[in-house]
Enzyme design. Structure first.
Site, PDB file in Angstrom:
ATOM      1  N   GLU A 134      34.526 -40.089  24.909  1.00  0.00           N
ATOM      2  CA  GLU A 134      34.151 -39.437  23.950  1.00  0.00           C
ATOM      3  C   GLU A 134      34.360 -40.704  22.719  1.00  0.00           C
ATOM      4  OE1 GLU A 134      34.675 -36.021  21.702  1.00  0.00           O
ATOM      5  OE2 GLU A 134      33.197 -37.924  20.843  1.00  0.00           O
TER       6      GLU A 134
ATOM      7  N   CYS B  88      43.450 -47.053  20.423  1.00  0.00           N
ATOM      8  CA  CYS B  88      42.480 -47.007  21.384  1.00  0.00           C
ATOM      9  C   CYS B  88      41.429 -48.843  21.984  1.00  0.00           C
ATOM     10  CB  CYS B  88      40.774 -46.387  21.127  1.00  0.00           C
ATOM     11  SG  CYS B  88      40.754 -45.040  20.124  1.00  0.00           S
TER      12      CYS B  88
HETATM   13  C1  UGA Z   1      37.800 -46.666  18.477  1.00  0.00           C
HETATM   14  C2  UGA Z   1      35.808 -47.056  19.030  1.00  0.00           C
HETATM   15  O1  UGA Z   1      35.430 -46.890  17.513  1.00  0.00           O
HETATM   16  C3  UGA Z   1      35.328 -44.861  18.899  1.00  0.00           C
HETATM   17  O2  UGA Z   1      33.931 -45.431  19.207  1.00  0.00           O
HETATM   18  C4  UGA Z   1      36.555 -45.079  19.752  1.00  0.00           C
HETATM   19  O3  UGA Z   1      35.704 -43.050  20.626  1.00  0.00           O
HETATM   20  C5  UGA Z   1      37.538 -44.822  19.750  1.00  0.00           C
HETATM   21  O4  UGA Z   1      38.348 -46.046  19.279  1.00  0.00           O
HETATM   22  C6  UGA Z   1      38.878 -44.052  20.665  1.00  0.00           C
HETATM   23  O5  UGA Z   1      37.822 -44.746  21.861  1.00  0.00           O
HETATM   24  O6  UGA Z   1      38.823 -43.059  20.562  1.00  0.00           O
HETATM   25  P1  UGA Z   1      39.224 -46.458  15.838  1.00  0.00           P
HETATM   26  O7  UGA Z   1      40.051 -46.730  16.423  1.00  0.00           O
HETATM   27  O8  UGA Z   1      39.161 -44.640  15.730  1.00  0.00           O
HETATM   28  O9  UGA Z   1      37.483 -45.912  17.267  1.00  0.00           O
HETATM   29  O10 UGA Z   1      38.768 -47.488  15.013  1.00  0.00           O
HETATM   30  P2  UGA Z   1      37.479 -48.247  14.405  1.00  0.00           P
HETATM   31  O11 UGA Z   1      36.746 -47.596  13.314  1.00  0.00           O
HETATM   32  O12 UGA Z   1      36.818 -48.955  16.016  1.00  0.00           O
HETATM   33  O13 UGA Z   1      38.684 -49.835  14.263  1.00  0.00           O
HETATM   34  C7  UGA Z   1      39.352 -50.282  15.481  1.00  0.00           C
HETATM   35  C8  UGA Z   1      39.910 -51.030  14.678  1.00  0.00           C
HETATM   36  O14 UGA Z   1      39.577 -52.410  14.235  1.00  0.00           O
HETATM   37  C9  UGA Z   1      40.652 -51.271  13.522  1.00  0.00           C
HETATM   38  O15 UGA Z   1      41.346 -51.314  13.101  1.00  0.00           O
HETATM   39  C10 UGA Z   1      39.732 -51.924  12.359  1.00  0.00           C
HETATM   40  O16 UGA Z   1      40.315 -52.364  11.917  1.00  0.00           O
HETATM   41  C11 UGA Z   1      39.225 -53.474  13.101  1.00  0.00           C
HETATM   42  N1  UGA Z   1      37.964 -53.485  12.826  1.00  0.00           N
HETATM   43  C12 UGA Z   1      37.058 -52.493  13.158  1.00  0.00           C
HETATM   44  C13 UGA Z   1      37.879 -54.976  12.373  1.00  0.00           C
HETATM   45  O17 UGA Z   1      39.464 -55.658  12.568  1.00  0.00           O
HETATM   46  N2  UGA Z   1      36.647 -55.384  12.617  1.00  0.00           N
HETATM   47  C14 UGA Z   1      35.959 -54.318  12.318  1.00  0.00           C
HETATM   48  O18 UGA Z   1      34.836 -55.155  12.129  1.00  0.00           O
HETATM   49  C15 UGA Z   1      36.053 -53.038  12.992  1.00  0.00           C
END
Ligand code: UGA
Length: 433
Positions: free
Chosen positions: A152, A261
């Site tokens: 997913e 994740c």
């Molecule tokens: C992530 C992946 O983006 C999804 O594609 C995947 O399905 C999911 O894990 C999973 O394996 O179930 P998620 O953990 O919901 O999704 O959130 P993200 O939007 O990816 O953010 C993850 C972390 O990275 C957050 O703490 C966010 O603040 C941080 N982040 C994100 C940054 O620090 N900088 C960015 O540019 C983007």
């Protein structure tokens, strides 16, 4: 089609709702009676935009059923998805105990002459083979099964949109019949269907999450260079990202990646690498930079010598639009601040209740608005970039604060505007003002 999801976390619940919405009959199996009762009544348990509406609509249409009875649900289903958690063990490996015990229970419940068992949980390479071995050992005679890996890619906060509009749908299996069924089930989902073998499907998931973690850590690493050299990280990354081979997306520096994740999956990929005899120093460096991002933030607060040690924290969830605090940067930052003797007023639109379970009220007080949080504090710390903070009345914020100082872990404000308002402003990868 009749399908079953075992597990009702973000992946299981959201995907089940979406497939029910496409017209399928969907069972969701859990093992906690209280949660199943809440779900039956249309309470999604987790905060995810749009989920309550989708849940209520499909329960009402009698396409979505919640049950504790795995046996009956599996017996009736053409496809059974395993969507239970794979939390990290002490050594970083993914804990597969739930996945494997669910596989045993599925095997004992099969009744259809052909059932596809598909793993949606994030699992290391080789796990689907283990699931297959368990199923073959335990399944009733004559019945046929096929195993498929169907990882997913949804993000919390945009989970429904991501599930309906995937960049790609990955289906790993050696069974033509299983592939055909899964391709059919995913027909309404936008996005290219990638059909491959089990190991590749499993590795695509870890590669995707780790690659995104790499991008974030690299952006954070560059922010350290910017802070020390006088450069501006936003200008550097915006210009770099204009190169189409690089791109700017997922390169926002700040407090490092959190959530259920990336931290878990990077660690698991390191552990898989070690088991395969590979060098894992590259991914270890990614993790190290992620920790440094938080330490760098704390360091700036300590250097500022906040004499009365009274601060406000805006944002506790690991990212906006979720109440999930798993591996959120807020946890290690608040922990450190409390150790340093700080008193904290914390505000988050939805995650405070979850945070209270880890940090009961005491030296941390939970308040109902961002303005209440800043009342009479000597600094404001922004830990999650919720939209409501972006255009908040900063004049009012300043009037409420004892001292107008902001530590912005997410770079949500433009330094020039903040400067005009008379704040001292410490952000990430940019010069303090
Ligand atoms: C992530 C992946 O983006 C999804 O594609 C995947 O399905 C999911 O894990 C999973 O394996 O179930 P998620 O953990 O919901 O999704 O959130 P993200 O939007 O990816 O953010 C993850 C972390 O990275 C957050 O703490 C966010 O603040 C941080 N982040 C994100 C940054 O620090 N900088 C960015 O540019 C983007």
């Amino acid at each position: 089609m009749t399908i079953t999801f075992i597990g009702h976390g973000y992946v299981g619940l959201v995907t089940a709702c979406v497939f029910a919405d496409f017209g399928n009959k969907v069972y969701v199996v859990g093992h906690t009676p209280e949660k199943i009762e809440r779900l039956k009544k249309g309470d999604p348990i987790i905060y995810e935009p749009g989920l309550k509406e989708l849940l209520e609509k499909n329960i009402k249409a009698k396409r979505l059923m919640f049950t504790l009875n795995l046996k009956n649900a599996v017996a009736e289903s053409e496809i059974v998805f395993i969507a239970v958690g794979t939390p990290p063990k002490e050594n970083g490996e993914a804990d597969l105990s739930m996945v494997l015990s669910v596989a045993e229970n599925i095997a004992k419940s099969l009744k259809n002459d052909f059932t596809v068992v598909s793993c949606k949980s994030t699992v290391p390479v080789g796990t689907n083979k283990q699931i297959e071995a368990i199923l073959l050992k335990n399944k009733p005679d004559k019945l046929k099964i096929a195993v498929a890996s169907c990882p997913e890619f949804l993000r919390e906060g945009t989970a429904i949109y991501d599930t309906m509009n995937a960049d790609r749908v990955v289906i790993g299996s050696t069974s033509k019949r299983a592939i055909d069924l899964l391709v059919k089930l995913h027909e309404p989902v936008c996005g290219k269907k990638i059909v491959t073998d089990l190991a590749s499907a499993e590795l695509i998931k870890y590669t995707s999450n780790s690659m995104l973690a790499v991008k974030i850590s690299f952006a954070n690493l560059i922010s350290f260079y910017c802070e020390k050299s006088g450069a501006d990280v936003e200008t550097v990354l915006n210009a770099t990202g204009l190169d189409k081979r690089i791109g700017r997306i997922f390169m926002d520096p700040g407090l490092g990646y959190g959530g259920s994740c990336f931290p878990k999956d990077v660690r698991a990929l390191i552990s898989v690498g070690k088991n395969l005899g590979n060098d894992t120093s590259y991914l270890e460096a990614v993790e190290k930079v992620n920790v440094l991002a938080r330490e760098n933030f704390i360091k700036k607060i300590r250097q500022h010598n906040i004499s009365d040690k009274k601060v406000a924290v805006w944002g506790l969830s690991f990212k906006p639009n979720t109440d999930d605090i798993r591996f959120a940067p807020s946890i290690s930052i608040v922990e450190q601040l409390l150790k340093d003797g700080f008193k904290i007023n914390a505000y988050d639109p939805v995650a405070a209740d979850n945070f209270k379970k880890l940090f009961p009220p005491g030296n941390i007080s939970y308040v109902d608005s961002p303005y209440d949080a800043v009342n009479n504090v000597s600094a404001l710390l922004i830990l999650t970039e919720w939209n409501e903070f972006k255009q908040i009345d900063l004049k009012k914020v300043k009037s409420l604060m004892k001292k107008p100082v902001i530590f912005d872990g997410r770079n949500i404000y433009t330094p020039e505007i903040i400067k005009k308002l008379g704040f001292r402003y410490f952000s990430t990868g940019r010069q303090p003002i």
